[in-house]
Design an enzyme around this catalytic site. Structure first.
Site: not given
Ligand code: HH2
Length: 293
Positions: A237, A271
């Site tokens: 991210k 995840r």
């Protein structure tokens, strides 16, 4: 019935044990969820798995590498992404889930905000609904999840992917996220979803600035105190890119650092796009924290 056992040691609190899904499927915690985006535009793997056969091969590879759950999404939720018509989302994910259902001996999670997509995916063999809107986007979602006795991931965000980055203002981000997720978990139970099927996610990168993401990860154990298993999605991210750098190795090691600390703070599921290396990081982090008991 899903059950995650909370173990408290001194000031630390971790989630250990197993997660029980529908049809007597169990997952040992902590678990790795492998990301499979069947989209042209996802921020990390967009365009690589639009072909269903390639998507199936990728899912099978991730399972071999250590992913205990495969999370399949047909709509990108990256900052600025626009909503996709339901038919297009179904056309992307359903052929992959149908092909995988007979070949993959791992639970499938469907990453969607739409009840029709969730229902068809559950019908095709999915066991978990991963809803980044915490079932606020589609009022029919909760009844679909309840009817299929699916597990559900309720994630914190504000607005929509198109608007969320303008809404990233908090006084106490950890407290606000905890209160919101506690409310959404109560609403889910009021709609008939049993408590043990609910998983909470702080929504790293969704209506959050880097400082908010860091505070949420540092304060993750507070979220764990609500008593639900916690899922964390940090993989590649933007905040990792900002801190570690954008080269592939920098993203990978930056992700591994965040994953390890999340496990130490009690995350039950992580995840990730790279299940092989991250499964190794999870095993080591989990072993170290287990030694504290
Ligand atoms: N992050 C993304 C998508 N879905 N679901 C949960 N529960 N938690 C997350 O942190 C999360 C999520 C964004 O990552 P990715 O799927 O790689 O990108 P895109 O939304 O662009 O497809």
């Amino acid at each position: 019935m899903a059950r995650a056992v909370q173990v408290t040691t001194d000031s630390r609190r971790r989630t250990v044990g197993v997660l029980r899904l529908a049809n007597h499927v169990t997952i040992r915690l902590p678990a790795v969820m492998g990301v499979l985006n069947v989209t042209p535009d996802s921020f990390s793997d967009g365009g690589r798995y639009l072909d269903p056969d390639r998507a199936v091969e990728r899912a099978l590879l991730m399972a071999r590498e250590g992913a205990q759950i495969i999370d399949i999404g047909g709509e990108s939720t990256r900052p600025g992404a626009r909503e996709l018509p339901v038919e297009v989302e179904c056309e992307r994910v359903l052929p992959v889930i149908r092909k995988l259902a007979g070949r993959l001996n791992r639970p499938i999670s469907i990453d969607t905000r739409k009840a029709i997509v969730a229902e068809q995916a559950l019908e095709a063999g999915a066991a978990i609904v991963n809803d980044v809107s915490a079932m606020t986007f589609d009022s029919a979602m909760a009844s679909v999840v309840a009817r299929y006795r699916a597990s559900v991931v309720l994630m914190h965000m504000r607005g929509t992917p198109a608007t969320m980055q303008h809404l990233a203002r908090y006084r106490d981000v950890v407290g606000e996220v905890c209160r919101y997720l506690a409310r959404r978990a109560r609403a889910a139970q009021a709609a008939g979803i049993v408590r043990s099927r609910i998983i909470l996610d702080p929504g790293i990168g969704f209506a959050k600035q880097t400082s908010h993401n860091l505070k949420l990860l540092a304060g993750l154990s507070r979220l764990g105190r609500l008593g639900y298993p916690i899922l964390v999605g940090v993989s590649r991210k933007n905040f990792i890119r900002q801190i570690a750098g954008a080269e592939q190795e920098q993203l990978m090691f930056g992700t591994a650092a965040a994953v390890s600390l999340a496990i130490g703070a009690g995350a039950a599921i992580i995840r990730v796009h790279d299940p092989g290396p991250m499964a190794a990081a999870v095993r080591v982090a989990a072993a170290i924290y287990a030694a504290q008991i």
